[in-house]
Motif scaffolding. Structure first.
Motif, short mmCIF file in Angstrom:
data_model
loop_
_atom_site.label_atom_id
_atom_site.label_comp_id
_atom_site.label_asym_id
_atom_site.label_seq_id
_atom_site.Cartn_x
_atom_site.Cartn_y
_atom_site.Cartn_z
N LEU A 187 -0.22 3.58 -2.34
CA LEU A 187 0.07 2.43 -3.20
C LEU A 187 -1.15 1.51 -3.29
O LEU A 187 -1.47 1.00 -4.36
CB LEU A 187 1.30 1.66 -2.72
CG LEU A 187 1.68 0.45 -3.56
CD1 LEU A 187 1.88 0.81 -5.03
CD2 LEU A 187 2.92 -0.23 -2.99
N ILE A 188 -1.84 1.31 -2.18
CA ILE A 188 -3.05 0.49 -2.21
C ILE A 188 -4.07 1.09 -3.18
O ILE A 188 -4.66 0.38 -3.99
CB ILE A 188 -3.66 0.32 -0.80
CG1 ILE A 188 -2.76 -0.58 0.05
CG2 ILE A 188 -5.08 -0.25 -0.88
CD1 ILE A 188 -3.14 -0.62 1.52
N LYS A 189 -4.24 2.40 -3.13
CA LYS A 189 -5.18 3.07 -4.04
C LYS A 189 -4.77 2.86 -5.50
O LYS A 189 -5.61 2.59 -6.36
CB LYS A 189 -5.24 4.57 -3.74
CG LYS A 189 -5.94 4.89 -2.45
CD LYS A 189 -5.90 6.38 -2.18
CE LYS A 189 -6.50 6.70 -0.84
NZ LYS A 189 -6.45 8.13 -0.54
N VAL A 190 -3.48 2.99 -5.77
CA VAL A 190 -2.98 2.84 -7.13
C VAL A 190 -3.14 1.40 -7.61
O VAL A 190 -3.54 1.15 -8.76
CB VAL A 190 -1.50 3.30 -7.20
CG1 VAL A 190 -0.87 2.95 -8.54
CG2 VAL A 190 -1.39 4.79 -6.93
N MET A 191 -2.87 0.44 -6.73
CA MET A 191 -3.00 -0.97 -7.11
C MET A 191 -4.46 -1.33 -7.36
O MET A 191 -4.76 -2.03 -8.32
CB MET A 191 -2.41 -1.88 -6.04
CG MET A 191 -0.89 -1.88 -6.01
SD MET A 191 -0.18 -3.08 -4.86
CE MET A 191 -0.66 -2.40 -3.29
#
Length: 105
Positions: free
Chosen positions: A49-53
């Motif tokens: 999720l951090i990567k996507v955000m």
């Protein structure tokens, strides 16, 4: 990257840390449920999720909902144990799930 993600990223990082601690502490201990396996899955979901955000993906909401589900799943399983590290993991996972649901709304 949108600054609106700052709090969610912090919640995700805290969740990654506490899940990895829980996983490490559970190594060699018997578990009657998915703890500690769920901790690794949760940490991986938070990292994704951090990567996507940070890439400002159009799929942030979908990933955030999935991450929230995985965090709740992990919290439910760790919550069945009395270990301090499991209780810490529960609190962090629930906080992270709440943060994820906010950006998914």
């Amino acid at each position: 990257m949108k600054t609106v993600y700052k709090d969610v990223i912090e919640a995700n990082l805290e969740c990654i840390i506490d899940c990895r601690i829980c996983f490490s502490e559970m190594a060699g201990k018997e578990s009657f449920n998915d703890c500690p396996k769920c901790c690794i899955q949760c940490a991986d979901a938070c990292g994704m999720l951090i990567k996507v955000m940070t890439s400002d993906s159009v799929f942030v909401k979908q990933y955030a909902l999935l991450c929230a589900e995985i965090c709740e799943y992990c919290a439910d399983h760790c919550g069945e144990h009395e270990h301090v590290h499991c209780k810490t993991c529960v609190e962090t996972c629930r906080k992270c799930a709440e943060a994820c649901r906010k950006i998914a709304a």
